[in-house]
Design a protein around this motif. Structure first.
Motif: not given
Length: 349
Positions: A81-97
């Motif tokens: 459901d795209p309504q459950q997803i929020e996308l924030f564009i910013r520079p990143t290096n890796d995936a380990w949040c």
């Protein structure tokens, strides 16, 4: 002099505390999943996103617009459901949040939250560059309009485990490693944990599992499932490299006492079969589960111990389902579901 979060009544809640959302940082290059394995892990990654999204928003740090467009297309593909997803564009290096993302603190009886921006150096400088990931907590604080405080030392979310009642578990091999904060003693580290996570007690185990390039994160070995109970990974095979270190951790857990003097209730879970990919042993562990609003999401590795781990965890979490999702491809990146996620807790009103 600026007061510490603890002095102002803030604390880091247990993971089972209700979430406002879960933060992740989308993987986009192959330096963690080398050998063309990045695309292979995406089905498992989106299965994780879908499972979390059934009970809360998933907020995603996205490196660029092209990657945003790719994610939006994949949401349709995996029926998320795209309504459950929020996308924030910013520079990143890796995936380990879990490690580079923010630590959200709350205060009882208050809508106020505080974001802690620990320093991040990719587990002792192992994987440069990491400067974009190090800036993510400040960027999130700005986006959300939440106050942010920086302790000024290196700390990773996977290195600490909380019961929400004043106790944090961690490992000597990681937090006392000179590649993090060589100028700090154990007493100094304990003071930072207490003052910036709002806890009263620090409990230490010795080490982590084979293949863990974080120098022994606690989220691969020991996890709280309620305020006085932990699961701990054990390796029954005495010839396995993990046997001795996990037995040592188990003995240390048996000697620990909580703030009120109670011993820990300890539940043992056997390690999965060794996950060996291209002659490298990855750090597969059932302890790297994530407690979302909708479910406890447990990594599985296509071996007989999967069902044992899921059955044990199902008896411990009675307020939400326990589900297993394959992490055979994700684990090649040397982390799993807990490493990839960081919860944003709801305020306590």
């Amino acid at each position: 002099m600026v007061s510490t979060p603890k002095e102002r009544g803030f604390f880091f809640p247990a993971e089972w505390h209700p979430h406002e959302a879960t933060w992740i940082t989308f993987p986009y290059n192959d330096h963690s999943w080398q050998g063309g394995k990045l695309a292979q892990m995406y089905p498992e990654y989106f299965a994780l996103i879908k499972a979390i999204s059934l009970g809360e928003k998933v907020k995603i740090n996205v490196n660029n617009v092209a990657l945003k467009d790719f994610i939006l297309g994949e949401l349709l593909k995996y029926q998320i459901d795209p309504q459950q997803i929020e996308l924030f564009i910013r520079p990143t290096n890796d995936a380990w949040c879990r490690d580079h993302g923010p630590a959200f603190l709350i205060k009882n009886g208050s809508p106020e939250r505080l974001l802690i921006d620990w320093g991040y150096n990719a587990w002792g400088g192992k994987y440069p560059p990491f400067d974009d990931d190090d800036r993510i907590p400040q960027a999130i604080a700005k986006d959300l309009g939440v106050a942010c405080q920086s302790p000024g030392i290196i700390m990773e979310g996977g290195s600490v485990e909380f019961n929400g009642k004043g106790t944090v578990l961690t490992s000597r091999s990681c937090l006392l490693n000179p590649n993090r904060n060589p100028h700090l003693t154990q007493a100094h580290i304990e003071n930072y944990l207490q003052e910036y996570y709002g806890v009263d007690q620090v409990l230490w185990v010795s080490d982590g599992i084979v293949g863990d390039d974080t120098d022994g994160h606690i989220d691969d070995t020991v996890r709280f499932v309620n305020e006085d109970t932990v699961i701990t990974m054990v390796e029954p095979n005495v010839a396995d490299d993990n046997h001795a270190v996990l037995a040592q951790n188990l003995q240390e857990l048996r000697e620990m006492r909580l703030l009120d003097g109670r011993p820990l209730k300890i539940i043992e879970i056997p390690m999965p079969d060794a996950v060996v990919i291209d002659e490298f042993r990855a750090p597969g562990s059932y302890a790297n589960f994530y407690i979302s609003n909708a479910a406890v999401i447990v990594p599985t590795f296509h071996c007989p111990q999967d069902s044992i781990a899921l059955e044990i965890l199902s008896t411990l979490f009675i307020d939400r389902p326990v589900i297993g999702l394959s992490a055979r491809e994700i684990i090649w990146g040397q982390g799993s579901f807990h490493c990839l996620t960081q919860q944003e807790p709801k305020a306590v009103l």
